[in-house]
Enzyme design. Structure first.
Site, short mmCIF file in Angstrom:
data_model
loop_
_atom_site.label_atom_id
_atom_site.label_comp_id
_atom_site.label_asym_id
_atom_site.label_seq_id
_atom_site.Cartn_x
_atom_site.Cartn_y
_atom_site.Cartn_z
N GLU A 9 45.59 63.77 63.60
CA GLU A 9 44.57 63.16 62.93
C GLU A 9 43.61 63.20 63.90
O GLU A 9 43.59 62.76 64.85
CB GLU A 9 44.99 61.73 62.57
CG GLU A 9 46.31 61.76 61.59
CD GLU A 9 46.02 61.92 60.35
OE1 GLU A 9 44.80 61.75 60.05
OE2 GLU A 9 46.80 62.27 59.75
N CYS B 131 38.35 56.19 62.64
CA CYS B 131 38.13 57.33 62.22
C CYS B 131 37.64 57.32 60.94
O CYS B 131 36.94 58.31 60.53
CB CYS B 131 39.08 58.18 62.37
SG CYS B 131 40.67 57.50 61.88
#
Lengths: 1001, 1001
Positions: free
Chosen positions: A756, A790
Site C-alpha cells: 500500500e 495516505c
C-alpha cells in the site's frame, strides 16, 4: 389517578377534537393544490419521494435555468418520464430541454416548490417575518421565532448567527411595542406570556462544538448565549434553547444549567429548554433537571417535543455501532411524551410547560392530565409548527386558547433544508399527521393509549434469538468512540495518565518468544513534546533477523497445518484483549504519534476489526470449496499459507495497519517477521503484547524493530521470505517490489509483495454540492491527523460556479480550527510526527508560496513540538509539484476548474489512484464519477478518510498500491497458495453419489 | 399378440414362480450368516456400504497382518467404532491393534470376506473351477466359464489371457469327455447344447484397444480371438463374446460380425454375442444385427442381459459431458429387455436366445412370449450368475429346465473386484434381487409391466424446464471427444485433410485489425515431418509492438467502460465459433505441434471452456457487491481492468492456454498484445480468427508473433504494459518477474505478472494401490503428448512393498505403446515438438544411463521427424539431476522408497510444486497426502494431467507459478483493480432504507 378513567376521558376529548375539525385538512395534503398532489404522489411512490426530497434539497443551488432544467431531467427522467404531477398547473406541454417551453415548465416547478417552502417559513428575512407574525397574532396565535441558517462551519459564521439573534431581539422588541397581548390585551399574551419569544440552536453558536471537547464547548456556547439571554431578559422576552441532535444533548442541558446558575439568570424563568420525548435518556434527564431545579430553587420552563431527528439518529447509530438513542417503536415516544408531560405538569409550581405536538391524542392527554392535576392555565401552553397541521392549531385555539406557533425564517438554502425535514415528517409512514389527514386512519386507533400499543407490539415481537455459543455472529465493526458519554471521556483521560506512568521504558526485540535487549537502541519521543521519551527501543541487526527466520522455519509446518478455524481462534482472542484495553492502547498512540483521541480510538477499533474480520474470512476460506458437480470425483479448492511473511509497517496507523497485515499473514498460516516503523515502535510493541495475550505460538510471530538501512533490504531479499506486506511511501514500496522480484539462491518461491503506497487524493466540489457538508468533510479529510493519512485529501478541485462560496467558507472553517497537542481533545489538529516531517511540510509551504497563492497559513501553533501551520493554497494546476507530490501534512491545494469533466481529468492527473471524493447532487455527475474517477476508494458526498473494515475495503492502484484491498474479501487470498485436490471416488465402477452431484434426476 | 392378456399371463406365471420359491432367500441375504448380516447392515447404512466395498476391493493387496489391521482401522474406525456386525462370529473380543487378539479378529474378517467371494466365484484356478462345475452339473445346471483377470495393461498380459483361454478349452474338452448331457444324456446338454461353454471379454485381448483407433483395435482383437474360436469349434464347444463398457460396444459388435463373416466361422453358430438391454442403442443394434444376419444367411446366438456397468457408464458420461448411453429409469431397461427379447424370439429360426436375468417378471415374460410365439425349447435358454439369486435358479430349473450358470473363476485380486460388482448389484436400491428378497416388496409391483411403470414415471416428471433465453445456463465443460462415434472419427479425418489443403500459407501480424506482412518470417513445420511446412509466419519488431500498444491505448478507455456483461458476449460468440470449428481447429494442432486427436480436441474444448467460464465469471464479478449493511451508505465493491496486457503463450497447449490468458485479459477490460509461441504461431493465428469472428474490436486485440530476443523483454519492460500473463519455462518466467518489477519512466502502474511455469511432477504408488488403474494412469500422465505438459508425470515414487509388481506391469505397458505421427490415431505417442526438444530429451536419456538403470528405452520409432525413445529409468534418488530438472519429454524416473512418509518427502523435494498424484487405498495415507503433499493440483487415484476448467482450477506454486489458478474463481481478479465506491445516501437527515440494510426490526 384512575388510569382507565383518565384514558377514557382522553379518548372522549380526542373524539370531540376530531369532530370539531372534521372535513378540514392541512394545506400540505390538500389535493386541489400542487403541493397536495405532489405529496400524495410521494406517499404512494417511495422512489419519487426520495427524488423529490433530494431535488428540493438541491434546488436553491440551481442558479441558472440550464442547471435547473438539467437537474429536473436527472432527478425525474427525461420529458417523457417527468411525472404528470410535476407538470400539473404548468401552461403548455412543452418538453424539458426544448428551449423556452421547457424552461418555462422548469420555472413553474421551481416556483411551486418555492411556494411550498413558504408554507412552512414565515419569510426570507426579518422584515418579511415580522409581517407574517403580525398576521398570525391577529389570528390570536402567539409565536416563537427561529432563524434558519446553514450549518455553522466557522467562527465567523457562529458570530454572525449570534449577531443575527441580537438584532432580531431588538427588532421584535421595538415591533412588540405596537402590539397588544393576545386575548387579554396589555403587554403580555394571555395575560402572562412575553410577546417576544425566540428559539435558538446552541450548536450554531460555536463552529467547533464537539462532544469530545465537552467542557470547552459548553463554555464557549455559554459565553455566546449570555448576551442573547441578557438582551432577552432586558426586553422582557422569552428565549428557548432548542434541542438538536443527540450528540449535543448533554452539552445543551449543561449549557442551560450553567446559564441558570449564573447569578443574573437564576431568576430569569423565561429561559426555557427543550426536551425530546423520543430519547431513551429523557426520563432520567427530566428527573435530574427537576430535582436540580427543586434543590436550587430555580423555576424552569420546558418545551417537550417528540423529536425531529429520528432517521438521522438511527442511521448514525447504526453506522457507528452505537446503541440507538431513540425509541424505535413510534408509540414508545408517544407514551414517553405523556409520561414526561405528566411529570412536568406535576411540577407546575416551579416548571412552566410548553406542549409541542400535533398529535391529537397527545394534546388531549395533556389537557386531561392538566385538568386532573389542577394545573392553572397560566402554567402551560401548546405549540405547533407554522404551516403544519392547520386544523389542529385551529382546534387547539378553540379549546385551549394558548397556542404558540414555531415560526422559522431564513434564506432559501436553509429554508429548503427545513422544508425537507417538514415534508419528511408529514409523509413518514407512522406520522400522526399523515395518518390523521392523508389516510383517514380509524379515529379510535389514533386515540389509543400509546402505552397499550407499545405493550402489544412488544408482545408480538418473536423472541427467536437463538444465539448459540458455537456459531459466530456475523462481522460487525467495533463501535466508534462515543464521547457524548462521560465515561468514555473519563476513561481516555485515565488511560493517558496510566500510560504516562509507563513512559521511558526500554523495549526488547521479541524473537521466538524471548526478550532480546540489544546494544543499539533508539528513543521514541512525543512529537508534541520531544523532551518526553515514550520508550527506548532495541534495534535488530541482520543476525537477529536470521534467528527469527530460523524460528519461523521451525514453526511453519505446524502452524500451517492447523485448521483455519483454529488459527482464527487466536485472532478472536487477540481481539478480546484489544477490546478490553482499547483506551490504553489508544492512549499510547496519542503520546507516541500525536493522534487525536477519536482517531487513536478508531485506530485500535480498526485493529480489532481486522482481527475479527480476517478470522471470519479465514474460516470462510478454509471450508474446502467443491468445484464442479461431476459425480465420481470430488474437487476441492483450498488455500495454504505461503510461508514466512515480512511485515513492514508504517507509523501513521501504528496499530491498525500493523495488526491488519500481521493478522492476515498469521491467520492464513504464515509465520511473521514484524518490523514496526521506528517512530511507532512502542505502539508496535503493544501489538506484540496483544499477540502474546492471545497465545500466538512463540515461533510464529517476531517483533524486530530496526533501521531500514540495516535490515530493510535484508528482509526483503532474504530467500526464506515468501510474502512481503508493506505499507508506506511509493519510493520504498517500489524499491521493495523491485528487490523482491530477484530470485535468490535457495529461494523456494517467487515472492508476493502486497504494497500500500501513497496518494495524492482529490475531492471534487460540484457546483451543486451541499456546502454545509462539503466544507466540514474536506476540512476533516485534509487536516484530520494533520493530513498524515495516505487517504487524506490534498487537493480540492472546485467548479468555478461555486468556487467563491466554497472557498470562503472553507478558509474560514479552517481558520477556526485549534492546533495543539493531541492529548488535549480541544485541539482539532496536532503535531506532525517528527522533525523530518516538519521540515518536509515547511518546504512544501515555501513551494506553495511560489506555485500558488496562500489563502491561509494558520501559524498560531505551539513553539515546542513538531507543529506546522495549517495551509491552504489556491491557483494550483496539474503542472505544479503541489498537485503531484505527496506531502503527508496539512497542506491543501485548491484547483479551480470550468466544469465537471475537467474536474475529473484533473483529479486523475497524478501517478496515484488511492482515494477520491465528489460532493455533488447531480445524479449524472455522480454516475460520471463512478465510471471515470479512477481511484481505489471513491467516496460520494462524504469525507475520503476513515474507511472501515469490510464496509470500505481499502487500497488503490496505479502507483498507490500493489495488491488487493485491506479489509476486503480478496485480501487474504494474497497470503496463500491455492490448491486443488481432486479425488477420483469411483472404484470398480462404483462411486458414492453426493447430494450436490450433477446426478440424473 | 394381445398385450393385455399376455401381460396378465406373465403376472400369473410370475406369481406362481414366487410361490414356488416362497420362503427361500439367496444366501447373500441370509441373515443367519455373516454375509447376510453384513449385507443387511450395508443396505441400511450407505456410508458403511461404501467403506465395505472399498475395503473388499483393497483386501487382496493386504499381504501382511499389520497392513490388514491398519486398513480395517482406517476403513472402519478404531476398535471402539468397529461395527459389531464385522466382529460377528469372531471369537474373543480383543480390540484391533492390541496384539494377537486384534490380529485374530482381522484374520476372521479377512476369511469371512474371502468366503463371501467364493460364493460368486467357482475357484481360484482351473482345477478348483472344474471341481465346482462338476458339482453344478450334478445339480443339472449347465455353465459358461469366464476367466477373471486384472485389467490388461500390456500386450504381454493380453497374450497371457489369450493363452489361458486356449488352455481352458483344452482342459474343459478333455474333462467334458467324462460328462453326460444334462437331462438328456449324450454328449450335449438338453439334447442340443455343447457342454463346453465359455465367455470371453474381448478388450482383455488387446491392451491398446481404443475407440479412436477403431479399425486396428477390431483387427487385433479378431486376430487374437480367431484361434480361440477355432479351438472352440474344433472341440464342439460354445463361445460367447461378452459385452463390456459402452466404449467397446461398437468394436465388439464389429468383431463379432468380422469373425462370423470369415469363411471358417460363417456356419459356426455356437459363437454368441451379448447385447445389453440398458443401452439406448440396443434396439437399433439388434435390428441391424438381425437384418445383417438375415441377409447374410448367418445363424446367430445372442445372450441378452440388462447390463452391469450402469453406475460406471453414467458417471463417466456425466464427467465427460456425453449423453448418458444407458436408460436412467430402471424400468426402461426392463421394458427394453422384454421388447428385445421378443424381437429375438420372433427371429428364433436363425437366432438362438439366451435370457440373462434374475428378474422374475423378466423371466416370466420371456417364457410367456416364447410360448405365445411358439418358440421351440431348443431355441432358448436361461442364464443366471453363479452365486446370485439361488431361489431363482432353483425355480427356473423347475419350470424351464434349461438353466446355465455364468461361472467365473480367477485369482483373489480380480476375484474381489468381481465380488464388489456383485455386491453392488445385490444392494442397489432398485435391484430386483434386493427388492424381492431383502425388502419383500409387494409382489404385484415387482411383476408390473415395466413399460407401464416407465410411462407413469415419465408422466410424473415435472416439465419445469424454464430455459428462458435471457438467463445463461450454468457453466458446463465442453464434452470430450467421443470417438466411439463414427461421425467424430470421420470428422477428424476430414478436418485433417482440409487443413492439409491450407498448409504453407504466409501469415501476417494483425495489428489494429490490419494484416501486416513483414520482411522477417519464420516457417512452422510438422514435427512428424519437418519437410511439411505448416505456415510461414511474419515476425514482429519493436516498432510493431509500439503500433499495437498505441492502438491499445486508444481503445482502452472504451473497452474498459463496457459492462462486464457486454464484454462477456464477445467471449460467448468466440466460443460459438470455436465449437462449430472444433475439428478443424484441433487438426491444425495435430499437424503443427504433433498432438494426438483426443488431446488436440481436448485442447480446443478447453479453449471453449475458458471462454464460457471466464465470460460467466466476469458477469458474476461485475455485479457490484454491496459491502456491509449499514443504512445511509451504499458501499459497492467492483473491479476494473488494469490496462494493457501482454500475453506470452506456450506451444504445448497452443490454443487452450493462449485462449485462456487472452480471454481472461479481454473480458476483464484489458487490451491484449498476444505473442504466440513461435512453434505454434499458426495455431495462434486460429485464435486470432476466433476473435475476429466474435467481433472483438480491432484496437483491443493484436497478434504479434516474434522472436523472444527481439520483442520479449521489450514487451515485458514496456511502461505501457500493466499485466503480463505468461506460461512457459521457469527460466523465462523468473526473468519476466524480475524485469517487470523495475518501474520505468512513464509507467503508470506496478505490473502484475501471472506466470505459470514448470513442474517436476511425481505420482506416488502406495503399497495398496490399485495397479490396474495406476499403471494405465501413470503411462498416460507420463507419455501423453510425449510428456510435453507442465503437468506431466516425470517421477513415479513407488513403495518397495509393491515395487516389483508395479514396475513390471508399468514397463510392459509402456513397451506396448505405439509411437508414430499423431495424425494416425493408432499411435499413442508422437514426436516432440522440434529439434531442440529432441536434442534435450536425448541428452537426458544419456544422463539417465549414468544416473540410473534404464528399464525401457523404446526406440522402435520413425527415423524421420523429431521422435525420441520412450524411456523409463529406475534407481533415481532426489540427488540426481533427473529427479530435479524438468525434461519436458517422455522420460520417466522411478524412485523406490521405504514407506509413504519418505514418498511424500521425496515428492516434495524439488523446486517445483505443480501437480502430483497418489494411488492409494489407505484413507490415512490419502489424508496425509492432502495435508503434506505440496503441489498446486493434487490428484488422488487418477492421472495428473487433463485438468478441466472450473472443476480443476490449475496452477502451482513454489517455482511452478506466480498467481492464481487458471480456470478457477480467483483467476480474473488478477487482471483487475478492485474499487470500492461508497455513497453517503443520507441527505438532510433522510436516508432511503434498502431491503438489505441492517435496519431496526
Amino acid at each position: 389517578m384512575d388510569r382507565e378513567k383518565l384514558n377514557q376521558r382522553i379518548k372522549d376529548r380526542g373524539r370531540e377534537f376530531f369532530k370539531s375539525i372534521s372535513g378540514e385538512a392541512p394545506s400540505v395534503f390538500n389535493k386541489s393544490w400542487w403541493t397536495g398532489k405532489v405529496m400524495d404522489w410521494a406517499m404512494k411512490n417511495e422512489n419519487f419521494k426520495v427524488q423529490l426530497f433530494r431535488f428540493v434539497d438541491v434546488l436553491p443551488y440551481l442558479s441558472s435555468s440550464a442547471s435547473l432544467v438539467r437537474h429536473i431531467q436527472e432527478y425525474f427522467g427525461g420529458e417523457q418520464e417527468l411525472p404528470g404531477v410535476l407538470k400539473w398547473g404548468a401552461r403548455g406541454a412543452g418538453g424539458l430541454g426544448k428551449g423556452i417551453a421547457g424552461k418555462l415548465l422548469a420555472k413553474t416547478i421551481y416556483s411551486n416548490i418555492q411556494s411550498m417552502a413558504m408554507q412552512f417559513i414565515i419569510g426570507e428575512n426579518t422584515s418579511q417575518a415580522i409581517k407574517t407574525l403580525r398576521k398570525l397574532r391577529k389570528d390570536n396565535f402567539a409565536f416563537t421565532v427561529d432563524i434558519l441558517g446553514e450549518a455553522t462551519v466557522s467562527e465567523e459564521e457562529a458570530l454572525f448567527y449570534q449577531k443575527s439573534y441580537l438584532e432580531l431581539l431588538d427588532v421584535l422588541h421595538s415591533e412588540s411595542k405596537k402590539w397588544k397581548g393576545i386575548l387579554t390585551g396589555g403587554d403580555k399574551d394571555w395575560g402572562y406570556a412575553p410577546m417576544v419569544n425566540c428559539s435558538i440552536k446552541p450548536s450554531a453558536l460555536y463552529s467547533q462544538a464537539r462532544a469530545v471537547d465537552f467542557e470547552n464547548t459548553v463554555d464557549v456556547i455559554c459565553k455566546r448565549l449570555t448576551p442573547i439571554v441578557a438582551k432577552t431578559k432586558e426586553i422582557g422576552g422569552h428565549l428557548c434553547i432548542d434541542m438538536e441532535q443527540y450528540a449535543y444533548k448533554d452539552i445543551t442541558i449543561e449549557v442551560y444549567k450553567r446559564l441558570r446558575s449564573k447569578e443574573e439568570f437564576r431568576d430569569f424563568d423565561q429561559l426555557a429548554l427543550v426536551l425530546q420525548a423520543y430519547l431513551k435518556d429523557t426520563d432520567r434527564d427530566l428527573e435530574e433537571l427537576l430535582s436540580w431545579a427543586r434543590s436550587e430553587g430555580i423555576r424552569l420552563s420546558i418545551r417537550l417535543v417528540k423529536g425531529a431527528y429520528w432517521d438521522y439518529e438511527t442511521v448514525i447509530a447504526k453506522q457507528r455501532g452505537w446503541e440507538i438513542p431513540v425509541y424505535t417503536i413510534k408509540a414508545e415516544s408517544d407514551a414517553a411524551f405523556e409520561r414526561q408531560a405528566e411529570r412536568i405538569l406535576q411540577s407546575h409550581e416551579f416548571c412552566y410547560f410548553a406542549c409541542g405536538s400535533h398529535n391529537i391524542r397527545t394534546i388531549s392527554a395533556v389537557m386531561e392530565m392538566a385538568k386532573e392535576l389542577k394545573v392553572p392555565e397560566d402554567r402551560y401552553e401548546f405549540q405547533v409548527l407554522y404551516g403544519m397541521a392547520e386544523p389542529v392549531r385551529k382546534g387547539l385555539l378553540n379549546v385551549a386558547k394558548r397556542v404558540r406557533l414555531y415560526a422559522p425564517y431564513g434564506e432559501l438554502i436553509p429554508g429548503m433544508a427545513y422544508l425537507v425535514r417538514r415534508l419528511l415528517e408529514n409523509t413518514a409512514n407512522e406520522s400522526f399527521l399523515r395518518q390523521s389527514f392523508a389516510e383517514g386512519a380509524e379515529m379510535d386507533r389514533l386515540l389509543e393509549d400509546p402505552q397499550k400499543i407499545v405493550e402489544e407490539k412488544r408482545k408480538n415481537k418473536t423472541t427467536s434469538h437463538t444465539s448459540s455459543a458455537t456459531t459466530r455472529t456475523p462481522f460487525k465493526n467495533h463501535p466508534l468512540a462515543d464521547f457524548t458519554k462521560k465515561e468514555q471521556r473519563e476513561a481516555f483521560v485515565q488511560a493517558i495518565s496510566e500510560v504516562r506512568q509507563e513512559l521511558g521504558r526500554t523495549y526488547p526485540l521479541i524473537i521466538n518468544g524471548e526478550e532480546v535487549y540489544t546494544q543499539e537502541k533508539v528513543a521514541s519521543v512525543n512529537p508534541a513534546n520531544p523532551q518526553e521519551v515514550i520508550g527506548i527501543v532495541s534495534q535488530a541487526s541482520r543476525e537477529h533477523i536470521d534467528r527469527a527466520l530460523e524460528a519461523c522455519r521451525e514453526s511453519l509446518y505446524e502452524w500451517r497445518q492447523l485448521s483455519g478455524e483454529d488459527r482464527a481462534k487466536f485472532l478472536f482472542r487477540a481481539a478480546d484483549y484489544a477490546r478490553k484495553n482499547i483506551f490504553k492502547l489508544a492512549a499510547w498512540q496519542v503520546l507516541e504519534v500525536g493522534k487525536q483521541w477519536d482517531q487513536a480510538h478508531a485506530d485500535v477499533g480498526e485493529a480489532i476489526d481486522f482481527l475479527e474480520y480476517y478470522a471470519r474470512e479465514m474460516i470462510r476460506l478454509s471450508r474446502p470449496r467443491r468445484m464442479g458437480r461431476a459425480p465420481g470425483e470430488i474437487n476441492h479448492l483450498l488455500y495454504q499459507g505461503k510461508g514466512i511473511a515480512a511485515v513492514i509497517a508504517p507509523w501513521n496507523f501504528p496499530l491498525a495497519i500493523s495488526c491488519g497485515m500481521t493478522s492476515a499473514a498469521l491467520v492464513t498460516g504464515n509465520c511473521v517477521i514484524y518490523k514496526p516503523a521506528t517512530l511507532s515502535s512502542v505502539v508496535g510493541y503493544t501489538l506484540t503484547s496483544i499477540y502474546q495475550a492471545a497465545g500466538i505460538p512463540k515461533g510464529v510471530f517476531h517483533y524486530v524493530p530496526g533501521k531500514g538501512s540495516e535490515i530493510g533490504d535484508y528482509l526483503v531479499e532474504h530467500p526464506l521470505i515468501s510474502v512481503i506486506a508493506f505499507t508506506g511511501s511509493m519510493e520504498v514500496g517500489l524499491r521493495i517490489v523491485e528487490r523482491a522480484a530477484k530470485v535468490k539462491e535457495g529461494q523456494e518461491q517467487v515472492k508476493r509483495v502486497i504494497a500500500e503506497m501513497g496518494g495524492k487524493n482529490a475531492i471534487i466540489i460540484d457546483d451543486d454540492a451541499d456546502l454545509d457538508e462539503a466544507v466540514v468533510d474536506v476540512i476533516y479529510s485534509a487536516f484530520g491527523y494533520q493530513g498524515q493519512k495516505c487517504s487524506a485529501c490534498s487537493r480540492v478541485i472546485v467548479l468555478e460556479e461555486i468556487y467563491d462560496r466554497f472557498v470562503k467558507r472553507l478558509v474560514e472553517a479552517a481558520r477556526s480550527i485549534s492546533i495543539g497537542p493531541a492529548e488535549d481533545p480541544h485541539h482539532y489538529m496536532g503535531p506532525v510526527v517528527d522533525e523530518n516531517a516538519q521540515k518536509k511540510v515547511l518546504s512544501y509551504i515555501e513551494l506553495a508560496k511560489k506555485e500558488g497563492k496562500i489563502l491561509l497559513l494558520k501559524d498560531d501553533i505551539p513553539q515546542q513540538g513538531y507543529f506546522v501551520p495549517l495551509t491552504i493554497v489556491e491557483g494550483i494546476t496539474p503542472e505544479h509539484r503541489l498537485a503531484q507530490e505527496e506531502i503527508f501534512g496539512p497542506v491543501l491545494s485548491i484547483m479551480k476548474v470550468k466544469d465537471f469533466d475537467q474536474a475529473i481529468d484533473w483529479a486523475n492527473s497524478t501517478r496515484y489512484a488511492l482515494t477520491g471524493g465528489v460532493f455533488s447532487r447531480s445524479p449524472r455527475n455522480l454516475q460520471k464519477a463512478r465510471e471515470r474517477f479512477r481511484v481505489g476508494n471513491l467516496y460520494l458526498n462524504r469525507g475520503i478518510t476513515g474507511a472501515l473494515v469490510e464496509r470500505q475495503p481499502f487500497g488503490g492502484f496505479k502507483m498507490s498500491g500493489v495488491g488487493s484491498k485491506a479489509g476486503g474479501p480478496d485480501y487474504l487470498l494474497q497470503f496463500m497458495d491455492p490448491i486443488c485436490i481432486t479425488e477420483n471416488t469411483m472404484r470398480r465402477g462404483f462411486a458414492p453419489i453426493c447430494e450436490e452431484d450433477d446426478w440424473i434426476e
